[in-house]
Design a protein around this motif. Structure first.
Motif: not given
Length: 396
Positions: A123-130
Protein backbone atom coordinates in the motif's frame (compact mmCIF):
# COMPACT_ATOMS: atom_id res chain seq x y z
CA UNK A 1 23.06 17.88 -18.80
CA UNK A 2 23.07 15.25 -16.08
CA UNK A 3 20.91 12.14 -16.35
CA UNK A 4 19.40 11.82 -12.90
CA UNK A 5 17.29 9.01 -11.49
CA UNK A 6 15.05 9.58 -8.48
CA UNK A 7 14.72 6.50 -6.26
CA UNK A 8 11.81 6.22 -3.85
CA UNK A 9 11.45 3.73 -1.03
CA UNK A 10 8.06 4.26 0.62
CA UNK A 11 7.55 2.40 3.87
CA UNK A 12 4.38 2.26 5.92
CA UNK A 13 5.32 5.45 7.80
CA UNK A 14 8.41 6.73 6.01
CA UNK A 15 9.84 7.77 2.65
CA UNK A 16 13.51 7.34 1.84
CA UNK A 17 14.84 8.79 -1.38
CA UNK A 18 18.01 9.35 -3.35
CA UNK A 19 18.88 11.09 -6.59
CA UNK A 20 21.70 9.33 -8.40
CA UNK A 21 23.50 10.31 -11.58
CA UNK A 22 22.96 7.46 -14.02
CA UNK A 23 26.33 8.04 -15.69
CA UNK A 24 28.65 8.52 -12.70
CA UNK A 25 26.54 6.53 -10.21
CA UNK A 26 27.23 9.29 -7.70
CA UNK A 27 24.62 10.34 -5.13
CA UNK A 28 23.43 13.87 -5.88
CA UNK A 29 20.83 14.18 -3.13
CA UNK A 30 19.15 12.08 -0.47
CA UNK A 31 16.42 12.39 2.09
CA UNK A 32 14.23 10.81 4.70
CA UNK A 33 10.67 11.58 5.73
CA UNK A 34 9.49 10.07 9.01
CA UNK A 35 6.11 9.65 10.75
CA UNK A 36 4.03 9.70 7.58
CA UNK A 37 0.34 9.07 8.24
CA UNK A 38 0.77 9.22 12.00
CA UNK A 39 -0.92 11.49 14.50
CA UNK A 40 2.32 13.28 15.24
CA UNK A 41 4.63 15.91 13.82
CA UNK A 42 6.99 14.28 11.34
CA UNK A 43 10.39 15.27 10.03
CA UNK A 44 11.96 15.64 6.61
CA UNK A 45 15.73 15.83 6.14
CA UNK A 46 16.81 16.75 2.61
CA UNK A 47 20.56 16.56 1.92
CA UNK A 48 22.19 18.11 -1.15
CA UNK A 49 25.65 19.58 -1.69
CA UNK A 50 26.77 18.44 1.75
CA UNK A 51 24.06 20.48 3.49
CA UNK A 52 20.96 19.07 5.20
CA UNK A 53 17.70 21.01 5.25
CA UNK A 54 15.34 20.07 8.08
CA UNK A 55 11.55 20.39 8.01
CA UNK A 56 9.02 19.55 10.71
CA UNK A 57 5.48 19.02 9.53
CA UNK A 58 2.47 16.76 10.02
CA UNK A 59 2.51 14.41 7.02
CA UNK A 60 -0.99 13.00 6.78
CA UNK A 61 -0.45 10.97 3.61
CA UNK A 62 2.36 9.76 1.39
CA UNK A 63 1.10 12.06 -1.38
CA UNK A 64 1.29 15.05 0.95
CA UNK A 65 4.75 14.05 2.14
CA UNK A 66 5.94 13.71 -1.45
CA UNK A 67 4.58 17.19 -2.15
CA UNK A 68 6.82 18.55 0.61
CA UNK A 69 9.75 16.59 -0.78
CA UNK A 70 9.19 18.14 -4.21
CA UNK A 71 9.14 21.57 -2.60
CA UNK A 72 12.56 20.83 -1.08
CA UNK A 73 13.86 19.99 -4.54
CA UNK A 74 12.49 23.27 -5.88
CA UNK A 75 14.06 25.26 -3.07
CA UNK A 76 17.40 23.50 -2.66
CA UNK A 77 17.90 21.32 -5.75
CA UNK A 78 18.79 19.36 -7.65
CA UNK A 79 16.67 20.39 -10.61
CA UNK A 80 14.15 17.62 -11.24
CA UNK A 81 13.95 18.66 -14.90
CA UNK A 82 17.10 16.54 -15.24
CA UNK A 83 15.38 13.41 -13.89
CA UNK A 84 15.03 10.81 -16.66
CA UNK A 85 13.16 8.20 -14.59
CA UNK A 86 11.80 7.40 -11.15
CA UNK A 87 12.59 4.02 -9.63
CA UNK A 88 10.24 2.66 -6.96
CA UNK A 89 11.26 0.00 -4.47
CA UNK A 90 8.34 -2.42 -4.52
CA UNK A 91 8.36 -5.20 -1.97
CA UNK A 92 6.03 -7.84 -3.36
CA UNK A 93 5.71 -8.73 -7.03
CA UNK A 94 3.78 -11.96 -6.54
CA UNK A 95 3.87 -14.48 -9.37
CA UNK A 96 3.38 -11.75 -11.97
CA UNK A 97 6.47 -9.59 -11.68
CA UNK A 98 9.75 -11.46 -11.98
CA UNK A 99 11.78 -8.57 -13.36
CA UNK A 100 12.08 -4.81 -13.01
CA UNK A 101 9.00 -3.42 -14.78
CA UNK A 102 7.79 -0.19 -16.35
CA UNK A 103 4.80 1.02 -14.34
CA UNK A 104 1.41 1.26 -16.04
CA UNK A 105 -2.09 1.48 -14.62
CA UNK A 106 -2.38 -2.30 -15.03
CA UNK A 107 0.79 -2.77 -12.98
CA UNK A 108 -0.62 -0.59 -10.20
CA UNK A 109 -3.86 -2.59 -10.21
CA UNK A 110 -1.90 -5.82 -9.78
CA UNK A 111 0.11 -4.34 -6.91
CA UNK A 112 -3.15 -3.46 -5.21
CA UNK A 113 -4.27 -7.08 -5.64
CA UNK A 114 -1.14 -8.09 -3.69
CA UNK A 115 -2.01 -6.03 -0.60
CA UNK A 116 -3.09 -9.18 1.25
CA UNK A 117 0.39 -10.72 1.16
CA UNK A 118 2.28 -7.48 1.79
CA UNK A 119 -0.06 -5.37 3.92
CA UNK A 120 2.71 -3.26 5.44
CA UNK A 121 4.58 -2.55 2.23
CA UNK A 122 2.60 -2.62 -1.03
CA UNK A 123 0.00 0.00 0.00
CA UNK A 124 2.82 2.43 0.79
CA UNK A 125 4.55 1.61 -2.50
CA UNK A 126 1.37 2.27 -4.48
CA UNK A 127 0.82 5.55 -2.61
CA UNK A 128 4.37 6.55 -3.49
CA UNK A 129 3.93 5.59 -7.12
CA UNK A 130 0.71 7.58 -7.49
CA UNK A 131 2.14 10.60 -5.69
CA UNK A 132 5.34 10.57 -7.73
CA UNK A 133 3.47 10.13 -11.00
CA UNK A 134 1.38 13.19 -10.15
CA UNK A 135 4.51 15.21 -9.35
CA UNK A 136 6.58 13.92 -12.28
CA UNK A 137 4.08 12.83 -14.96
CA UNK A 138 6.36 13.18 -17.98
CA UNK A 139 9.07 10.66 -17.09
CA UNK A 140 8.91 6.85 -16.94
CA UNK A 141 8.30 5.24 -13.55
CA UNK A 142 9.86 1.84 -12.92
CA UNK A 143 9.10 -0.78 -10.24
CA UNK A 144 12.05 -2.71 -8.78
CA UNK A 145 10.79 -5.76 -6.91
CA UNK A 146 12.28 -7.22 -3.74
CA UNK A 147 10.95 -10.61 -4.80
CA UNK A 148 12.41 -10.66 -8.32
CA UNK A 149 15.83 -12.13 -7.46
CA UNK A 150 14.13 -15.15 -5.87
CA UNK A 151 11.50 -15.67 -8.57
CA UNK A 152 13.27 -18.72 -9.99
CA UNK A 153 13.94 -20.57 -6.76
CA UNK A 154 13.87 -24.34 -7.32
CA UNK A 155 10.36 -25.76 -6.99
CA UNK A 156 11.45 -27.78 -3.96
CA UNK A 157 12.35 -24.53 -2.18
CA UNK A 158 9.34 -22.52 -3.36
CA UNK A 159 6.66 -25.06 -2.52
CA UNK A 160 4.87 -25.40 0.79
CA UNK A 161 3.48 -28.82 1.77
CA UNK A 162 -0.14 -27.73 1.32
CA UNK A 163 -2.89 -29.01 -0.97
CA UNK A 164 -1.67 -28.22 -4.46
CA UNK A 165 -5.02 -26.85 -5.61
CA UNK A 166 -5.10 -24.41 -2.70
CA UNK A 167 -1.55 -23.19 -3.35
CA UNK A 168 -2.25 -22.69 -7.05
CA UNK A 169 -5.56 -20.91 -6.42
CA UNK A 170 -4.11 -18.40 -3.97
CA UNK A 171 -0.53 -18.16 -5.19
CA UNK A 172 0.87 -19.61 -1.98
CA UNK A 173 4.59 -20.13 -2.36
CA UNK A 174 7.89 -18.82 -1.07
CA UNK A 175 8.60 -15.47 -2.73
CA UNK A 176 11.53 -14.23 -0.65
CA UNK A 177 12.37 -10.59 0.02
CA UNK A 178 15.38 -8.24 0.22
CA UNK A 179 16.25 -9.67 -3.19
CA UNK A 180 17.83 -6.46 -4.47
CA UNK A 181 20.21 -6.50 -1.51
CA UNK A 182 21.05 -10.22 -1.79
CA UNK A 183 21.73 -9.83 -5.50
CA UNK A 184 23.99 -6.80 -5.05
CA UNK A 185 25.87 -8.11 -2.03
CA UNK A 186 26.57 -11.55 -3.48
CA UNK A 187 27.96 -9.92 -6.64
CA UNK A 188 30.07 -7.49 -4.60
CA UNK A 189 31.37 -10.36 -2.46
CA UNK A 190 32.44 -12.30 -5.53
CA UNK A 191 34.17 -9.22 -6.91
CA UNK A 192 35.97 -8.71 -3.59
CA UNK A 193 37.22 -12.30 -3.74
CA UNK A 194 38.37 -11.88 -7.32
CA UNK A 195 35.93 -14.44 -8.65
CA UNK A 196 32.60 -14.60 -10.46
CA UNK A 197 29.42 -15.69 -8.70
CA UNK A 198 29.36 -18.76 -10.95
CA UNK A 199 32.45 -20.03 -9.11
CA UNK A 200 31.07 -19.62 -5.60
CA UNK A 201 28.71 -21.02 -3.02
CA UNK A 202 27.59 -18.05 -0.90
CA UNK A 203 25.35 -17.46 2.10
CA UNK A 204 24.23 -13.84 2.57
CA UNK A 205 22.87 -12.67 5.92
CA UNK A 206 20.93 -9.43 5.49
CA UNK A 207 20.52 -8.40 9.13
CA UNK A 208 18.58 -5.24 9.84
CA UNK A 209 15.26 -4.55 11.51
CA UNK A 210 14.00 -6.92 8.84
CA UNK A 211 16.35 -9.86 8.39
CA UNK A 212 16.77 -12.61 5.81
CA UNK A 213 19.25 -15.22 4.67
CA UNK A 214 19.92 -16.60 1.22
CA UNK A 215 21.85 -19.51 -0.26
CA UNK A 216 23.34 -18.66 -3.67
CA UNK A 217 24.91 -21.39 -5.77
CA UNK A 218 26.79 -20.29 -8.88
CA UNK A 219 24.93 -16.99 -8.95
CA UNK A 220 21.46 -18.57 -8.61
CA UNK A 221 19.55 -18.39 -5.32
CA UNK A 222 18.46 -21.87 -4.25
CA UNK A 223 16.89 -20.96 -0.90
CA UNK A 224 15.94 -17.94 1.19
CA UNK A 225 14.45 -17.50 4.64
CA UNK A 226 11.47 -15.19 4.00
CA UNK A 227 8.46 -16.79 2.42
CA UNK A 228 4.95 -15.92 1.26
CA UNK A 229 5.33 -12.84 3.46
CA UNK A 230 8.36 -11.14 5.02
CA UNK A 231 7.54 -12.68 8.41
CA UNK A 232 9.04 -16.14 7.88
CA UNK A 233 12.61 -16.98 8.80
CA UNK A 234 15.08 -15.23 11.08
CA UNK A 235 14.32 -13.38 14.31
CA UNK A 236 13.82 -9.72 13.35
CA UNK A 237 13.26 -6.39 15.07
CA UNK A 238 9.53 -6.87 15.61
CA UNK A 239 8.72 -10.00 13.55
CA UNK A 240 8.79 -13.46 15.08
CA UNK A 241 10.33 -15.28 12.15
CA UNK A 242 9.74 -19.04 12.18
CA UNK A 243 7.04 -20.32 14.53
CA UNK A 244 4.95 -23.48 14.85
CA UNK A 245 1.99 -22.78 12.51
CA UNK A 246 -0.21 -24.37 15.15
CA UNK A 247 0.48 -21.33 17.34
CA UNK A 248 -2.06 -19.33 15.32
CA UNK A 249 -4.92 -21.67 16.19
CA UNK A 250 -3.61 -22.01 19.75
CA UNK A 251 -3.73 -18.24 20.31
CA UNK A 252 -7.22 -18.12 18.83
CA UNK A 253 -8.45 -20.85 21.18
CA UNK A 254 -6.70 -19.62 24.32
CA UNK A 255 -6.94 -15.84 23.89
CA UNK A 256 -9.89 -15.51 21.56
CA UNK A 257 -7.74 -13.42 19.22
CA UNK A 258 -8.87 -12.94 15.64
CA UNK A 259 -6.55 -13.12 12.63
CA UNK A 260 -5.81 -9.38 12.59
CA UNK A 261 -4.73 -9.42 16.25
CA UNK A 262 -2.50 -12.45 15.81
CA UNK A 263 -0.96 -10.94 12.68
CA UNK A 264 -0.27 -7.72 14.57
CA UNK A 265 1.42 -9.56 17.45
CA UNK A 266 3.60 -11.68 15.17
CA UNK A 267 4.55 -8.78 12.87
CA UNK A 268 4.84 -5.84 15.25
CA UNK A 269 5.23 -7.07 18.81
CA UNK A 270 7.52 -10.07 18.50
CA UNK A 271 11.12 -10.62 17.43
CA UNK A 272 13.76 -8.79 19.47
CA UNK A 273 11.11 -6.37 20.75
CA UNK A 274 9.11 -9.22 22.23
CA UNK A 275 12.18 -11.00 23.56
CA UNK A 276 14.13 -8.05 24.97
CA UNK A 277 11.88 -4.99 24.92
CA UNK A 278 14.19 -3.36 22.36
CA UNK A 279 14.55 -3.39 18.57
CA UNK A 280 17.86 -1.52 18.32
CA UNK A 281 20.79 -3.93 18.72
CA UNK A 282 22.88 -1.16 20.28
CA UNK A 283 20.34 -0.90 23.09
CA UNK A 284 20.18 -4.68 23.38
CA UNK A 285 23.97 -4.76 23.76
CA UNK A 286 23.80 -2.33 26.68
CA UNK A 287 21.29 -4.60 28.41
CA UNK A 288 23.44 -7.67 27.73
CA UNK A 289 26.50 -5.93 29.20
CA UNK A 290 24.43 -5.10 32.28
CA UNK A 291 23.60 -8.78 32.70
CA UNK A 292 19.92 -8.49 31.79
CA UNK A 293 18.79 -12.13 31.55
CA UNK A 294 15.91 -11.36 29.20
CA UNK A 295 18.27 -9.62 26.75
CA UNK A 296 20.88 -12.37 27.00
CA UNK A 297 18.28 -15.02 26.22
CA UNK A 298 16.93 -12.92 23.34
CA UNK A 299 20.36 -12.65 21.76
CA UNK A 300 20.91 -16.38 22.21
CA UNK A 301 17.64 -17.06 20.37
CA UNK A 302 18.66 -14.62 17.60
CA UNK A 303 22.08 -16.27 17.15
CA UNK A 304 20.70 -19.80 17.45
CA UNK A 305 18.31 -19.12 14.55
CA UNK A 306 21.13 -17.67 12.42
CA UNK A 307 23.44 -20.61 13.03
CA UNK A 308 20.61 -23.04 12.25
CA UNK A 309 20.06 -21.40 8.88
CA UNK A 310 23.78 -21.30 8.08
CA UNK A 311 24.05 -25.03 8.78
CA UNK A 312 20.97 -25.85 6.73
CA UNK A 313 22.03 -23.73 3.78
CA UNK A 314 25.57 -25.11 3.79
CA UNK A 315 24.10 -28.60 3.47
CA UNK A 316 21.79 -27.51 0.63
CA UNK A 317 24.70 -25.85 -1.17
CA UNK A 318 26.94 -28.88 -0.71
CA UNK A 319 29.64 -26.72 0.81
CA UNK A 320 30.34 -23.06 1.45
CA UNK A 321 32.91 -20.64 0.05
CA UNK A 322 31.79 -17.37 1.62
CA UNK A 323 29.56 -16.23 4.48
CA UNK A 324 28.59 -12.57 4.03
CA UNK A 325 27.11 -10.16 6.57
CA UNK A 326 25.28 -7.04 5.41
CA UNK A 327 22.67 -4.38 6.38
CA UNK A 328 22.51 -2.38 9.61
CA UNK A 329 23.15 -5.12 12.16
CA UNK A 330 25.27 -7.25 9.84
CA UNK A 331 27.57 -4.36 8.97
CA UNK A 332 27.87 -2.71 12.38
CA UNK A 333 27.27 -5.21 15.20
CA UNK A 334 30.69 -6.86 15.45
CA UNK A 335 29.60 -8.64 18.65
CA UNK A 336 26.75 -10.39 16.84
CA UNK A 337 29.11 -11.46 14.04
CA UNK A 338 31.53 -12.78 16.66
CA UNK A 339 28.85 -14.82 18.41
CA UNK A 340 27.72 -16.34 15.11
CA UNK A 341 31.14 -17.11 13.62
CA UNK A 342 32.52 -18.57 16.85
CA UNK A 343 29.68 -21.11 16.78
CA UNK A 344 31.07 -22.26 13.42
CA UNK A 345 34.59 -22.92 14.71
CA UNK A 346 34.17 -26.74 14.73
CA UNK A 347 33.83 -26.55 10.95
CA UNK A 348 37.10 -24.70 10.43
CA UNK A 349 35.62 -21.21 10.25
CA UNK A 350 38.00 -18.81 11.97
CA UNK A 351 37.29 -15.20 12.93
CA UNK A 352 40.00 -12.54 12.82
CA UNK A 353 39.00 -10.65 15.98
CA UNK A 354 40.95 -7.51 15.08
CA UNK A 355 39.51 -7.33 11.56
CA UNK A 356 36.03 -7.95 12.91
CA UNK A 357 36.34 -5.06 15.38
CA UNK A 358 37.52 -2.62 12.70
CA UNK A 359 34.78 -0.28 11.45
CA UNK A 360 34.73 0.46 7.73
CA UNK A 361 32.28 1.35 4.99
CA UNK A 362 34.21 -0.85 2.56
CA UNK A 363 33.86 -4.54 1.83
CA UNK A 364 36.31 -6.50 3.98
CA UNK A 365 37.28 -9.96 5.16
CA UNK A 366 36.90 -10.70 8.87
CA UNK A 367 38.10 -14.31 8.75
CA UNK A 368 41.67 -15.49 9.14
CA UNK A 369 43.73 -16.45 6.07
CA UNK A 370 43.50 -20.12 7.13
CA UNK A 371 39.72 -20.13 7.64
CA UNK A 372 38.00 -22.82 5.56
CA UNK A 373 35.23 -20.34 4.73
CA UNK A 374 35.75 -16.69 3.85
CA UNK A 375 33.72 -14.49 6.17
CA UNK A 376 33.03 -11.04 4.75
CA UNK A 377 31.26 -7.83 5.65
CA UNK A 378 29.88 -6.21 2.50
CA UNK A 379 27.85 -2.99 2.85
CA UNK A 380 24.65 -3.25 0.88
CA UNK A 381 23.72 -0.58 -1.65
CA UNK A 382 20.19 -1.28 -2.78
CA UNK A 383 19.89 2.16 -4.33
CA UNK A 384 22.84 1.61 -6.65
CA UNK A 385 21.45 -1.80 -7.60
CA UNK A 386 18.09 -0.17 -8.31
CA UNK A 387 19.68 2.50 -10.53
CA UNK A 388 21.41 -0.15 -12.60
CA UNK A 389 18.16 -2.07 -13.01
CA UNK A 390 16.24 1.07 -13.95
CA UNK A 391 18.87 2.01 -16.55
CA UNK A 392 18.77 -1.50 -18.00
CA UNK A 393 14.97 -1.40 -18.19
CA UNK A 394 14.99 1.98 -19.93
CA UNK A 395 17.36 0.56 -22.53
CA UNK A 396 15.07 -2.36 -23.38
Amino acid sequence: MARLILLLNCGSSSIKYQVIDADTEGVVASGLVQKVGQDAVGTLDHTVGGETHHVEHRFGTHAGALGTVMEQFRQHGPNLDEVIAVGHRTVHGGRTFKHTTMITSAVVDKLIDLYEVAPLHNPAAVAGIEGAQAALPDVPHVAVFDTAFFSDLPAEAQTYALPTDLSEELGILKYGFHGTSHDYVSSAAAEFLGKTRKELKIIVLHLGNGASASAIDGGRPIETSMGLTPMQGLVMGTRSGDIDPGLVAFLHRKKGWKAAKIDDVLNKQSGMLGLTGRTDMREVKVLVDEGDERAINGVNVYVHRLVSYIGSYTALLGGLDALVFTAGVGENADWIRELVVNRLAPFGVELDAEANATRSKEARAISTPTSKVKVLVVPTNEELAMVRQVVATLAE
